[in-house]
Design a protein around this motif. Structure first.
Motif, mmCIF file in Angstrom:
data_model
loop_
_atom_site.group_PDB
_atom_site.id
_atom_site.type_symbol
_atom_site.label_atom_id
_atom_site.label_comp_id
_atom_site.label_asym_id
_atom_site.label_seq_id
_atom_site.Cartn_x
_atom_site.Cartn_y
_atom_site.Cartn_z
ATOM 1 N N GLU A 154 0.818 -1.213 0.000
ATOM 2 C CA GLU A 154 0.000 0.000 0.000
ATOM 3 C C GLU A 154 0.855 1.268 0.000
ATOM 4 O OE1 GLU A 154 -2.514 -0.290 3.379
ATOM 5 O OE2 GLU A 154 -3.928 -1.703 2.439
ATOM 6 N N THR A 155 1.974 1.248 0.723
ATOM 7 C CA THR A 155 2.764 2.462 0.922
ATOM 8 C C THR A 155 4.045 2.508 0.093
ATOM 9 O OG1 THR A 155 4.056 1.530 2.757
ATOM 10 C CG2 THR A 155 1.933 2.550 3.298
ATOM 11 N N GLY A 156 4.566 1.346 -0.310
ATOM 12 C CA GLY A 156 5.834 1.298 -1.017
ATOM 13 C C GLY A 156 7.031 1.530 -0.117
ATOM 14 N N THR A 157 6.801 1.539 1.198
ATOM 15 C CA THR A 157 7.870 1.789 2.169
ATOM 16 C C THR A 157 8.137 0.545 2.997
ATOM 17 O OG1 THR A 157 7.236 4.129 2.326
ATOM 18 C CG2 THR A 157 8.580 3.243 4.114
ATOM 19 N N SER A 158 9.400 0.232 3.197
ATOM 20 C CA SER A 158 9.763 -0.902 4.045
ATOM 21 C C SER A 158 9.065 -0.776 5.394
ATOM 22 C CB SER A 158 11.274 -0.948 4.255
ATOM 23 O OG SER A 158 11.950 -1.139 3.032
ATOM 24 N N THR A 159 8.580 -1.893 5.908
ATOM 25 C CA THR A 159 7.779 -1.877 7.130
ATOM 26 C C THR A 159 8.222 -3.011 8.049
ATOM 27 O OG1 THR A 159 5.897 -1.062 5.832
ATOM 28 C CG2 THR A 159 5.440 -1.813 8.057
ATOM 29 N N ILE A 160 8.367 -2.692 9.325
ATOM 30 C CA ILE A 160 8.772 -3.682 10.316
ATOM 31 C C ILE A 160 7.724 -3.768 11.417
ATOM 32 C CG2 ILE A 160 11.210 -3.290 9.847
ATOM 33 C CD1 ILE A 160 11.356 -1.612 12.409
ATOM 34 N N SER A 161 7.671 -4.898 12.083
ATOM 35 C CA SER A 161 6.755 -5.045 13.211
ATOM 36 C C SER A 161 7.445 -4.594 14.488
ATOM 37 C CB SER A 161 6.301 -6.495 13.351
ATOM 38 O OG SER A 161 7.407 -7.344 13.612
ATOM 39 N N VAL A 162 6.673 -4.027 15.401
ATOM 40 C CA VAL A 162 7.193 -3.611 16.703
ATOM 41 C C VAL A 162 6.212 -4.008 17.789
ATOM 42 C CG1 VAL A 162 8.602 -1.683 15.879
ATOM 43 C CG2 VAL A 162 6.186 -1.287 16.452
ATOM 44 N N MET A 163 6.747 -4.200 18.994
ATOM 45 C CA MET A 163 5.904 -4.513 20.151
ATOM 46 C C MET A 163 6.477 -3.820 21.381
ATOM 47 S SD MET A 163 7.056 -8.425 21.025
ATOM 48 C CE MET A 163 8.728 -8.766 21.625
ATOM 49 N N LYS A 164 5.606 -3.442 22.311
ATOM 50 C CA LYS A 164 6.036 -2.792 23.542
ATOM 51 C C LYS A 164 6.637 -3.837 24.485
ATOM 52 C CE LYS A 164 5.484 1.699 24.001
ATOM 53 N NZ LYS A 164 4.310 2.302 24.611
ATOM 54 N N VAL A 165 7.773 -3.491 25.100
ATOM 55 C CA VAL A 165 8.394 -4.372 26.079
ATOM 56 C C VAL A 165 8.670 -3.588 27.359
ATOM 57 C CG1 VAL A 165 9.453 -5.879 24.360
ATOM 58 C CG2 VAL A 165 10.729 -3.897 25.205
ATOM 59 N N SER A 166 8.891 -4.314 28.437
ATOM 60 C CA SER A 166 9.192 -3.685 29.718
ATOM 61 C C SER A 166 10.651 -3.245 29.764
ATOM 62 C CB SER A 166 8.915 -4.668 30.856
ATOM 63 O OG SER A 166 9.775 -5.790 30.745
ATOM 64 N N ASP A 167 10.987 -2.435 30.759
ATOM 65 C CA ASP A 167 12.358 -1.942 30.901
ATOM 66 C C ASP A 167 13.356 -3.092 30.971
ATOM 67 O OD1 ASP A 167 11.214 0.527 30.960
ATOM 68 O OD2 ASP A 167 11.746 1.000 33.037
ATOM 69 N N LYS A 168 13.018 -4.144 31.700
ATOM 70 C CA LYS A 168 13.974 -5.238 31.907
ATOM 71 C C LYS A 168 14.238 -6.039 30.631
ATOM 72 C CE LYS A 168 10.563 -8.641 33.537
ATOM 73 N NZ LYS A 168 10.757 -9.613 32.459
ATOM 74 N N ASP A 169 13.357 -5.927 29.627
ATOM 75 C CA ASP A 169 13.511 -6.703 28.397
ATOM 76 C C ASP A 169 14.104 -5.914 27.241
ATOM 77 O OD1 ASP A 169 12.534 -9.078 29.461
ATOM 78 O OD2 ASP A 169 10.454 -8.563 29.025
ATOM 79 N N VAL A 170 14.342 -4.633 27.435
ATOM 80 C CA VAL A 170 14.840 -3.787 26.346
ATOM 81 C C VAL A 170 16.134 -4.329 25.755
ATOM 82 C CG1 VAL A 170 15.829 -1.518 25.812
ATOM 83 C CG2 VAL A 170 13.704 -1.674 27.088
ATOM 84 N N SER A 171 17.040 -4.776 26.605
ATOM 85 C CA SER A 171 18.362 -5.202 26.152
ATOM 86 C C SER A 171 18.357 -6.539 25.413
ATOM 87 C CB SER A 171 19.325 -5.284 27.339
ATOM 88 O OG SER A 171 18.857 -6.214 28.299
ATOM 89 N N LYS A 172 17.201 -7.171 25.297
ATOM 90 C CA LYS A 172 17.101 -8.442 24.578
ATOM 91 C C LYS A 172 16.843 -8.245 23.081
ATOM 92 C CE LYS A 172 15.045 -10.909 28.517
ATOM 93 N NZ LYS A 172 13.848 -11.671 28.969
ATOM 94 N N TYR A 173 16.472 -7.025 22.670
ATOM 95 C CA TYR A 173 15.969 -6.805 21.320
ATOM 96 C C TYR A 173 16.670 -5.636 20.629
ATOM 97 C CZ TYR A 173 11.964 -9.559 22.983
ATOM 98 O OH TYR A 173 11.163 -10.540 23.499
ATOM 99 N N GLY A 174 16.495 -5.578 19.310
ATOM 100 C CA GLY A 174 16.698 -4.330 18.609
ATOM 101 C C GLY A 174 15.535 -3.425 18.969
ATOM 102 N N VAL A 175 15.777 -2.137 19.111
ATOM 103 C CA VAL A 175 14.738 -1.197 19.553
ATOM 104 C C VAL A 175 14.629 -0.057 18.546
ATOM 105 C CG1 VAL A 175 14.057 0.452 21.345
ATOM 106 C CG2 VAL A 175 15.002 -1.782 21.984
ATOM 107 N N ALA A 176 13.396 0.302 18.190
ATOM 108 C CA ALA A 176 13.142 1.363 17.214
ATOM 109 C C ALA A 176 12.684 2.642 17.898
ATOM 110 C CB ALA A 176 12.079 0.912 16.212
ATOM 111 N N GLU A 177 13.293 3.749 17.520
ATOM 112 C CA GLU A 177 12.800 5.079 17.898
ATOM 113 C C GLU A 177 11.778 5.475 16.843
ATOM 114 O OE1 GLU A 177 13.805 6.664 20.577
ATOM 115 O OE2 GLU A 177 15.625 5.568 21.136
ATOM 116 N N VAL A 178 10.580 5.871 17.264
ATOM 117 C CA VAL A 178 9.519 6.125 16.291
ATOM 118 C C VAL A 178 8.811 7.446 16.555
ATOM 119 C CG1 VAL A 178 9.121 3.638 16.016
ATOM 120 C CG2 VAL A 178 7.749 4.919 17.672
ATOM 121 N N GLU A 179 8.145 7.926 15.510
ATOM 122 C CA GLU A 179 7.267 9.087 15.604
ATOM 123 C C GLU A 179 5.888 8.676 15.102
ATOM 124 O OE1 GLU A 179 10.507 12.661 14.681
ATOM 125 O OE2 GLU A 179 8.955 12.139 13.217
#
Length: 294
Positions: A154-179
């Protein structure tokens, strides 16, 4: 806008169980209820309209290739073991998709594994599904890859999935800064691989599902090792969001980290509850167990 018809599934680390002699069972071949993890992942891709599935396999991963290959020995064994339904699922995948295997000769990280798929992907857009992550859309919900494919087309733009995690789990994942851009979509401004909670204000983690414009391959071609001496996919995604844009979206499907001990147990329990043969009896057992634990 070109359709997304190809996908890369990078294999993860080795499992902890062993076959006779010295043959190690890949983590992706561990069973969830009645089928190996990798089958659920491949089925998700096929349900999203993917036709060519590229398995990026390292050492000891030949069991994955053999599983999807036409094999009299495997089919005969499944039939003798009373696993006709599993055999039907495998045959259905063979009929709907081309399963292609490429050896990753050196374990240089997820970015390197994705780039190994270039000979098959060519100049086309493609999905990436991590081989030890399962997402399931129950009760008519679309799976995560289906949602991403629709967004890209629909958009022609690369798209990734994201999910909310707790503070203690942040270091387990890649993290996206979003607007925020619109309901259901975010614009990604930056990414960090496995940051400490104090290194980012974002709690939007990447659970292992992506759809990319082919430009990511050009970026990966020149990518340099970073964290742990590996070529991180998040580094190239960071460049992609600046050069061509990158969207992120949440999802409604259930997600299980089957590469994690607790996630593996949770996946077995929750998928067994959805199984018509096992569900009612398992539900009764869990209810009885819950009363003992209270």
């Amino acid at each position: 806008m070109p359709k997304v018809k190809k996908a890369i599934i990078p294999a993860a680390g080795l499992g902890t169980r062993f076959l006779p002699a010295t043959k190690t069972v890949p983590k992706e071949m561990l069973t969830i209820v009645d089928a190996p993890i990798i089958l659920y992942v491949v089925e998700e891709a096929v349900q999203a309209g993917i036709e060519d599935i590229v398995l990026i396999a390292g050492r000891y991963k030949y069991a994955i290739e053999d599983f999807f290959d036409t094999s009299y020995e495997l089919e005969d064994k499944l039939q003798k073991d009373g696993k006709e339904k599993l055999l039907e699922r495998v045959v259905k995948i063979r009929d709907k998709a081309n399963i292609i295997s490429i050896r990753q000769k050196h374990a240089l990280g997820l970015g390197h594994a994705v780039h190994c798929g270039l000979p098959i992907i060519g100049k086309e857009p493609f999905a990436v599904l991590l081989g030890d992550e399962i997402t399931m859309g129950f009760h008519g919900q679309p799976n995560v890859t289906s949602q991403l494919v629709q967004s890209f087309e629909e958009t022609g733009t690369s798209t990734i999935s994201v999910m909310k995690v707790s503070d203690k789990d942040v270091s387990k994942y890649g993290v996206a800064e979003v607007e925020d851009t619109q309901k259901g979509y975010f614009r990604v401004t930056s990414l960090t691989e496995k940051p400490k909670p104090t290194e980012t204000t974002s709690r939007w983690a990447l659970p292992g599902r992506y759809v990319f414009d082919n430009h990511i391959m050009d970026i990966l071609q020149n990518a340099k090792p970073s964290l742990n001496g590996e070529i991180q996919l998040t580094d190239s995604m960071k460049v992609l969001c600046k050069e061509k844009g990158l969207n992120a979206m949440t999802f409604t499907a259930e997600r299980y980290d089957a590469g994690d001990k607790l996630g593996y147990l949770q996946a077995n329990i929750e998928l067994a509850l959805q199984n018509p043969e096992l569900g009612p009896e398992l539900k009764s057992y869990i209810q009885q167990l819950a009363r003992k634990l209270n």
